[in-house]
Design an enzyme around this catalytic site. Structure first.
Site, PDB file in Angstrom:
ATOM      1  N   ARG A 124       0.972  -1.226  -0.106  1.00  0.00           N
ATOM      2  CA  ARG A 124      -0.087  -0.016   0.038  1.00  0.00           C
ATOM      3  C   ARG A 124       0.889   1.263   0.042  1.00  0.00           C
ATOM      4  NH1 ARG A 124      -3.762   2.023   5.120  1.00  0.00           N
ATOM      5  NH2 ARG A 124      -4.368   3.900   4.055  1.00  0.00           N
ATOM      6  N   ASN A 143       0.814   7.681   0.683  1.00  0.00           N
ATOM      7  CA  ASN A 143       0.679   8.987  -0.079  1.00  0.00           C
ATOM      8  C   ASN A 143       1.466   9.050  -1.389  1.00  0.00           C
ATOM      9  OD1 ASN A 143       1.735  11.765  -0.757  1.00  0.00           O
ATOM     10  ND2 ASN A 143       0.360  12.204   0.764  1.00  0.00           N
ATOM     11  N   GLU A 167      14.253   3.245   0.342  1.00  0.00           N
ATOM     12  CA  GLU A 167      15.403   2.735  -0.285  1.00  0.00           C
ATOM     13  C   GLU A 167      15.543   1.772  -1.411  1.00  0.00           C
ATOM     14  OE1 GLU A 167      18.237   1.567   3.432  1.00  0.00           O
ATOM     15  OE2 GLU A 167      16.095   1.709   4.128  1.00  0.00           O
TER      16      GLU A 167
HETATM   17 MO1  MOS Z   1      18.647   3.591   6.197  1.00  0.00          MO
HETATM   18  S1  MOS Z   1      20.655   3.386   5.479  1.00  0.00           S
HETATM   19  O1  MOS Z   1      18.048   1.970   6.657  1.00  0.00           O
HETATM   20  O2  MOS Z   1      18.902   4.877   7.312  1.00  0.00           O
END
Ligand code: MOS
Length: 745
Positions: free
Chosen positions: A632, A635, A709
């Site tokens: 999900r 935003n 990430e």
């Molecule tokens: Mo991130 S490198 O898990 O702060």
């Protein structure tokens, strides 16, 4: 404790789709006005009366001892108030283990603990003065006599570096050697990635102020409770006497995740002086104040049948670490679990050198290990003369091959199909060098992106007032990723009020504790706690659904002034007693490949077009399209920002970023933003991030996988693969630069 039931989870998932409009789901950033008007106060902006200024004096050698300090010239600078060295500090901060040993600190070096020097850039003295300029001037006048042990082991390739296999990370499935020997098609290649630094725009700052025996710390942090509890141990005081405030963080990327050694020094300096003390470490000092992305080496061996099916996969990694701490991201745990394969070996080695302890940098293990595996897969596709997407398709799997556990959800091929369509992949011609455009050699490449889905224990408080206003609070962190916005939006949706009626407090240890803002886990961890608190408010009002203002109406007619509910949620897979860690600054994100009954990943596909100039060998990324399935999306606006930002990081990791080492003294040559190359606007052309719809009711009560990430992961491999397609040259060492294409390999 309110761990939402599975029934509640399903209800949440359904309502998530039903009651939100698209515009709500992309509501503007909560704090945007504060930021663009300059009203947002970052920790170094806090004005403390009578503040004194600190400047770090750092080691100019990497290995040896301090024989003597001559402080006379420094003390003679008018306005100098105090100088801390290992000889003058008196009671030293207590030794507290690093997080890798179950402690709090980002490394095990003891600040001003002795005359020992273990890395270049190690703080060896702290000057306190009336102004920053005076402190800096005095620090430069400190005369240090070193006894240097040389040569230091500067890099992962130094002969003095010590390699240590990390056997607990071993992965062995089937019989790799036999299967590899028999494989009709083989790849056996090596890859490398350099040291890189996070370089958040906001420098590493710390302000400490004591009021009686209570200490307030203003410091940008991804984990204010880690800072509080770790510092309490270092200073040997009760944690209740410390408050940490960090309401805005100007970029972190892993560098502000855990307590660094500087904070205790500034707290002690402030206590000695009886005045607040402010430190803003310089850009250069920032290269050793906290951790960084260590350089890595990889050996990948793939065996496959002619139809592309993998029969053997081996991935061995080497990662640089310090002498004091054995840190390794060890992402073979992931690269061995992405594709179906019956015979697998994973190995990880730590290589100790005379460097500061590395740490986390956005997709810390995933970025380098994905670069190796996903480039090797492209090499295999060339060997097979097979489309690289098809190679992923024939090896796609619903269960990971190491433990045989199911993926909670896996939309990898949907991502490939979606990105391929948007990119126009069908028009690609197979042969390297076949898509030339004038002087530009055009290449198209792709790669898989992956990031494990983590969540940690978290708590939140929600207050609904009779006038319909809502306040949400939790000691989570705003790194620019959108935590304020997410919190406001989840509460607004759960209580059926306009998001404009919601205010948010975060970044303060006086608030209900939350998980570290790491591992892309903030939303996955905290949204369930906010949902649980809102559930409790609705229950008190006897309202079962939150559509069309029913909650505010019930509240307005209830006769109550406000309802406030606190909820803490335990993340899936964590034991009952783990909730204690939440109240000790140890709320560790959990999930990924560590669940007993399943694996959970966000997945994606990265596509790039590179253009390599036939004469100058200049490499440009003309287009990048990424498609990501991450459960999900709370935003769409902030998620899009995270994904595009990550992809830009990926371009930086492939073409720009490298921390350069001077091997003579293990120092950094480009510890500044002029020489440390980062992508700028001129480097970035068309970038498109597609969010592939995905529902996953298992990962957590909110169905969120996280997008902080994953955008970085796979980009460097896609670029390597595209450069090969453009030029026929296979680059295996990051970053890729003009000179790498100039000489024949
Ligand atoms: Mo991130 S490198 O898990 O702060």
């Amino acid at each position: 404790m309110a761990e939402p039931t599975s029934a509640r989870r399903q209800a949440g998932m359904q309502s998530a789709g039903m009651k939100k409009t698209n515009s709500e789901r992309a509501s503007p950033r909560y704090e945007s006005r504060e930021k663009v008007t300059g009203m947002a106060r970052y920790p170094a902006d806090m004005r403390l009366p009578r503040v004194a200024h600190a400047y770090l004096c750092t080691s100019r050698i990497a290995r040896g001892t301090i024989q003597a300090f001559d402080l006379a010239a420094a003390k003679a600078v008018p306005g100098v108030l105090d100088i801390l060295t290992h000889e003058t500090i008196g009671d030293q901060p207590r030794q507290v283990p690093a997080i890798y040993q179950g402690g709090y600190l980002s490394d095990s070096f003891r600040p001003l603990g002795s005359a020992e020097i273990a890395y270049w850039g190690q703080p060896i003295a702290v000057v306190i003065a009336e102004t920053y300029e005076i402190a800096r001037e005095a620090a430069r006048r400190i005369d240090v006599t070193y006894a240097s042990q040389s040569p230091p082991a500067a890099t992962i390739d130094s002969p003095e570096a010590v390699t240590q296999p990390l056997a607990p990370m071993d992965i062995d499935v089937g019989d790799f050697d036999v299967a590899y020997a028999r494989a009709p098609v083989k790849i056996d290649t090596r890859y490398s990635t350099p040291a890189q630094h996070q370089n958040p725009m906001e420098l590493f700052a710390t302000q400490c102020v004591w009021e009686g025996d209570h200490l307030t710390v203003h410091e940008p942090s991804q984990y204010v409770n880690n800072l509080k509890f770790g510092l309490a141990e270092q200073l040997n005081i009760a944690p209740e006497r410390i408050r940490v405030i960090s309401t805005y963080v100007g970029g972190a990327f892993g560098a502000k995740g855990f307590l660094t050694q500087r904070t205790a020094l500034i707290a002690m300096a402030a206590r000695r002086l009886g005045r607040p003390v402010k430190l803003v470490a310089t850009r250069e000092q920032g290269f050793t104040v906290s951790g960084y992305r260590a350089e890595t080496r990889h050996h990948v061996q793939l065996g496959a049948n002619r139809d592309g099916r993998l029969t053997a996969l081996k991935h061995e990694g080497w990662e640089l670490t310090s002498r004091a701490d054995t840190v390794a991201m060890g992402a073979v745990s992931m690269t061995t679990r992405l594709y179906a394969c019956p015979n697998i070996v994973g190995r990880v080695n730590a290589v100790s050198a005379d460097r500061s302890t590395p740490g986390f940098m956005r997709a810390p293990g995933e970025m380098p290990y994905a670069f190796a595996l996903e480039t090797a897969l492209d090499e295999l596709s060339c060997e097979l003369d097979m489309d690289p997407i098809e190679l992923r398709r024939v090896n796609d799997t619903r269960t990971e091959p190491v433990g045989g556990l199911p993926y909670t959800s896996r939309s990898l091929m949907q991502c490939f199909d979606s990105a391929a369509a948007a990119f126009g992949w069908k028009d690609r011609t197979r042969l390297p060098g076949s898509m030339r455009d004038g002087d530009w050699l055009v290449g198209w490449g792709c790669a898989t992106a992956f990031y494990p889905t983590y969540a940690g224990n978290s708590a939140a408080r929600v207050r609904l007032s009779a006038d319909g206003r809502v306040h949400v609070s939790s000691a989570t962190h705003e790194l620019g990723q959108g935590a304020y916005t997410m919190m406001a939006q989840v509460a607004a949706e759960e209580l059926g009020v306009p998001v404009e009626q919601v205010t948010v407090s975060l970044g303060d240890t006086d608030l209900p504790p939350a998980v570290v803002a790491g591992g892309s886990s903030t939303t996955a961890s905290l949204a369930p706690a906010i949902m649980a608190a809102c559930d409790a408010i609705r229950a008190r009002l006897g309202v079962t659904d939150a559509t069309s203002g029913t909650v505010s109406t019930a509240m307005a007619t209830s006769g109550m002034g406000s309802i406030e509910e606190f909820a803490e949620t335990r993340a899936p897979g964590l034991p009952a007693d783990s909730i204690k860690g939440l109240y000790r600054g140890m709320a560790t994100p959990f999930g990924g490949v560590h669940m007993a009954d399943r694996v959970q990943f966000a997945l994606g596909a990265q596509f790039v077009e590179v253009r390599v100039h036939a004469r100058t060998h200049e490499i440009r990324v003309a287009r990048a399209v990424g498609a990501f399935a991450a459960g999900r999306i709370i935003n769409a606006r902030t998620a899009h920002g995270q994904l595009v930002g990550g992809m830009i990081w990926g371009i930086g990791s492939a073409l720009h970023e490298q921390t350069e080492l001077d091997e003579r003294n293990a120092s950094y040559l480009n510890a500044n933003l002029a020489d440390y190359l980062l992508p700028v606007n001129a480097d970035i052309h068309d970038i498109e991030a597609i969010m592939v719809p995905e529902e996953d009711s298992l990962v957590n009560a909110a169905g969120v996988k996280g997008v902080g990430e994953i955008g970085v992961v796979g980009v460097a491999a896609a670029i390597s693969n595209a450069i090969h397609h453009a030029t026929g040259r296979r680059l295996r060492d990051l970053p890729f630069r003009i000179e790498n294409l100039m000489n024949e390999t």
